[in-house]
Structure formats: structure tokens, C-alpha cells
Scaffold this active site. Structure first.
Site, PDB file in Angstrom:
ATOM      1  N   PRO A  51      27.712 -21.046 -58.238  1.00 31.81           N
ATOM      2  CA  PRO A  51      27.636 -21.370 -56.805  1.00 31.81           C
ATOM      3  C   PRO A  51      28.824 -22.172 -56.317  1.00 31.81           C
ATOM      4  CG  PRO A  51      25.486 -21.604 -57.797  1.00 31.81           C
ATOM      5  CD  PRO A  51      26.442 -21.314 -58.927  1.00 31.81           C
ATOM      6  N   CYS A  52      29.399 -21.707 -55.178  1.00 32.20           N
ATOM      7  CA  CYS A  52      30.626 -22.303 -54.668  1.00 32.20           C
ATOM      8  C   CYS A  52      30.379 -23.371 -53.606  1.00 32.20           C
ATOM      9  CB  CYS A  52      31.537 -21.219 -54.093  1.00 32.20           C
ATOM     10  SG  CYS A  52      30.841 -20.375 -52.647  1.00 32.20           S
ATOM     11  N   GLN A  53      29.163 -23.440 -53.055  1.00 33.15           N
ATOM     12  CA  GLN A  53      28.917 -24.364 -51.948  1.00 33.15           C
ATOM     13  C   GLN A  53      29.284 -25.821 -52.268  1.00 33.15           C
ATOM     14  OE1 GLN A  53      26.889 -21.987 -52.893  1.00 33.15           O
ATOM     15  NE2 GLN A  53      26.427 -20.706 -51.125  1.00 33.15           N
TER      16      GLN A  53
ATOM     17  N   PHE B 117      31.727 -26.887 -53.831  1.00 32.98           N
ATOM     18  CA  PHE B 117      33.172 -27.051 -53.860  1.00 32.98           C
ATOM     19  C   PHE B 117      33.852 -26.570 -52.586  1.00 32.98           C
ATOM     20  CE2 PHE B 117      31.717 -25.400 -58.111  1.00 32.98           C
ATOM     21  CZ  PHE B 117      31.493 -26.652 -58.666  1.00 32.98           C
ATOM     22  N   SER B 118      33.074 -25.978 -51.673  1.00 30.52           N
ATOM     23  CA  SER B 118      33.642 -25.280 -50.525  1.00 30.52           C
ATOM     24  C   SER B 118      33.786 -26.192 -49.314  1.00 30.52           C
ATOM     25  CB  SER B 118      32.757 -24.086 -50.158  1.00 30.52           C
ATOM     26  OG  SER B 118      33.169 -23.514 -48.946  1.00 30.52           O
TER      27      SER B 118
END
Length: 372
Positions: free
Chosen positions: A77-79, A81-82
Site C-alpha cells: 500500500p502506497c497511501q 508514503f503518498s
């Protein structure tokens, strides 16, 4: 040996989502032997188009056993780091999910590992320093991989949007590490008009549009092609926007309600898909893009059907996905690496076998003498 080299390579996929990465590897000729995701809607889409997937929390699954695994792919999951997400990094429980990839690597020993994530991954820190450095260090020191990672604008590789992502690839052979990334292409028309050519209402998911509030529709309809909220006269702006316009530096020069022109390349398709913060307005029509249209920007084929309980969920699935085209290109590069490595190993084996026979004592060698 040639049959073995040409057989399908095996992929284990973690945090698979609706299957963008996996579809790309399938298009490159790989077999997905195990996949997992926790999102039920994404899993429905995956099973509709790709095949079986293990649903639920990855922590609840025993690591499977396979005779061999060629590639492990993970888009954890990128959230966390986004810039479009929370940016809590590893303090967000989702930010620690990458740890599960190492458990799989430890047991499966894949020949190659592919991670994909947002650029914020590069600036994310842990108690040990930068997360990206930790990932590289563990792959190299604990598992013997050679690692390379790059910040890629996927439009340079044929994806019709300016999507910037970190791609990390780890392999066992240092001689090939600089050749596992795809080559840049510059002969493809990536503009919005070309990307949406042939779209019609009969295509699956084309008539699915996320509903917007009346205010969003009102202001969106006033934005000219190629413009944004900055194109509007000051006196028509809501009070909140006037405050921002009065002090743009304080608010980091936001570009709300971007409407890209037909001859431009689309901006990043995000999971949030908010009309204010993402350029999701159709160039010439007073609406946002349909599910099918954003799938085009993400390089999903038109026959790929998105399932889900809500239209919003379908937008999220597509925004979270790895564009299949970039995954396919990476898969093809790795395929060349596997084949070249197999051929090299075969040649080395034959040479070693020959040397072994030559070096055997004469008494152990079969020698025929002709008597005259």
C-alpha cells in the site's frame, strides 16, 4: 534444455489489487501461481479477469510452498508514503506491510523481486534511516540480491499519463542488473485524444461516472479546455478559493479543477480521484472521466471489466493499480534475463562436465587401443 527455458515462469503476487501488475506479467507470458489482496471489490475484479486470488489479510495466510518461484511482485500500500495520502509512513500500520514481502522472500527464494510504489517511498524514514535504503540493504545482505531502483515517469515507457513511480528490481546476477529495466519509447502518441479514440457507450464500464456535488459540477463546467480554477474570474470564485488566490505561496500554488487539453498527456490517475485536486475533467464535455476512460489511461484493455459494489470503488481500484503496460515491459526484460542466465548456466555446466572428464585419472577413463 530449450523446452525448460521456454516454459512459463512463475509469479507470486502480494498486495495484488485488481491485478494491474499481474495482468502485465500474464501478457508477458508468465503464470500467476499465487495472489492476495484484502479489498473485496478488487478481488472480485481480479477473479473476473485474471483468476483465483486469496482474499483477506496477508498476515492470516501461511506462506505457500512451490518447487520454484521465478518472480515475487509486491505493490504494498502506497497511501502511507503518498502526497495524496496520509504521509504517515511506517507509523501507519499499512506502512509496515512490506515486512510480509520479506517473509515470502525468505521462504520462496524467488529469482527476482519487483516492488512498485509512489515517489514518497524515497523520502520515507524509519528508525534506521531511509526506508528505501533499508529495503535495498536487506535484499542485498540478507538474501544475496543485486538491487537497482529508479524513479520513472511511466509516460516515457508508453503509458499515456505523467505517472511518476519508484520501481525496484532485485536479481541474483550482478551482470544483468543494469538491463532489467525497460527501454524508453518515444514513437507513441500519448495525448488524451489518441488515448480515448474509439471510446463508445457499448464498452464495459463506460457509462459509469462517479457522482459529484452540484458545486463541483458548477465550477467544473466553467473551466476551459487546457485550463484550471486559475482560468476563472476572481469574482465568481467561492470565498475559500479567494483566500487561496490572495496568498498562493502560502498554499503552495494549488492547481484545482485542472482540465487537460486534448493534445496534452493526462496527469496522474489517483485512487482518490477528487475533482478539485486531480485533473479528471473530460477535455470537451462537462463531466469527469468514466471508469473505462481512466482504465485506458492506466493501459487496461477494454475487455478488462471492473467489478465492485460502488463506482467509487472502481475508480479506486484503477488508481491504485500498476499500469499493465509497464509491468509487461518489466516482465519481458526479466524474461530475457532468465533465458540468458539459463543458457549461460547450461554452457558452464557443459564446460565443467568436460573438464571433469579430462581431469579424471587414466585408470577411470575408457580408452580403446587398436593393436596392429
Amino acid at each position: 534444455m530449450s523446452d525448460k527455458i521456454e516454459s512459463k515462469y512463475k509469479v507470486v503476487s502480494l498486495f495484488s489489487g485488481c491485478g494491474g501488475m499481474d495482468l502485465g506479467f500474464k501478457q508477458a507470458g508468465y503464470e500467476i501461481v499465487w495472489a492476495n489482496d484484502i479489498d473485496e471489490d478488487a478481488c472480485d475484479t481480479y477473479e473476473k479477469n485474471i483468476g483465483p486470488i486469496n482474499r483477506g489479510d496477508i498476515a492470516q495466510y501461511d506462506i505457500p510452498t512451490f518447487e520454484h518461484t521465478d518472480v515475487l511482485v509486491a505493490g504494498f500500500p502506497c497511501q502511507p508514503f503518498s502526497n495524496a495520502g496520509s504521509r504517515k509512513g511506517t507509523s501507519d500500520p499499512r506502512g509496515m506491510l512490506y515486512e510480509h514481502t520479506f517473509k515470502f522472500i525468505d521462504k520462496l527464494s524467488p529469482k527476482a523481486v519487483v516492488f512498485e510504489n509512489v515517489r514518497g517511498l524515497l523520502s520515507t524514514t524509519t528508525e534506521n534511516g531511509k526506508l528505501i535504503d533499508e529495503l535495498v540493504s536487506r535484499l542485498e545482505k540478507d538474501y544475496g540480491y543485486h538491487v537497482s531502483y529508479r524513479l520513472l515517469n511511466l509516460s516515457h515507457f508508453g503509458v499515456p499519463q505523467n505517472r511518476i513511480r519508484v520501481v525496484l528490481i532485485a536479481i541474483k546476477n550482478a551482470n544483468y542488473i543494469d538491463h532489467v529495466f525497460p527501454e524508453v519509447v518515444d514513437d507513441k502518441d500519448l495525448c488524451i485524444e489518441a488515448t480515448l479514440k474509439g471510446i463508445n457507450d457499448k464498452l464495459p464500464n463506460q457509462q459509469e461516472l462517479m457522482k459529484l456535488n452540484p458545486q463541483a459540477l458548477h465550477y467544473g463546467s466553467m473551466i476551459p479546455e487546457g485550463g484550471s480554477w486559475k482560468s476563472l474570474a476572481y469574482d465568481v470564485l467561492p470565498e475559500r478559493w479567494k483566500k487561496i488566490r490572495d496568498n498562493m505561496a502560502k498554499y503552495h500554488y494549488p492547481n484545482f479543477f485542472r482540465r487537460y487539453a486534448r493534445d496534452e498527456i493526462q496527469g496522474t490517475i489517483t485512487a482518490a480521484f477528487k475533482p478539485e485536486n486531480a485533473g479528471v475533467w473530460h477535455p470537451t464535455q462537462d463531466r469527469i472521466y468514466s471508469v473505462r476512460e481512466i482504465a485506458r489511461f492506466q493501459t487496461f484493455p477494454d475487455e478488462f471489466i471492473f467489478e465492485g459494489r460502488t463506482i467509487k470503488s472502481k475508480y479506486q481500484q484503477i488508481g491504485n493499480a500498476v499500469p499493465p503496460l509497464i509491468a509487461q515491459k518489466i516482465g519481458m526484460q526479466l524474461k530475457s534475463y532468465f533465458k540468458n542466465t539459463a543458457v549461460t548456466e547450461l554452457k558452464r555446466s557443459k564446460i565443467e562436465s568436460t573438464l571433469l572428464n579430462v581431469n579424471q585419472p587414466i585408470s577411470n577413463q575408457k580408452i580403446s587401443l587398436s593393436l596392429f
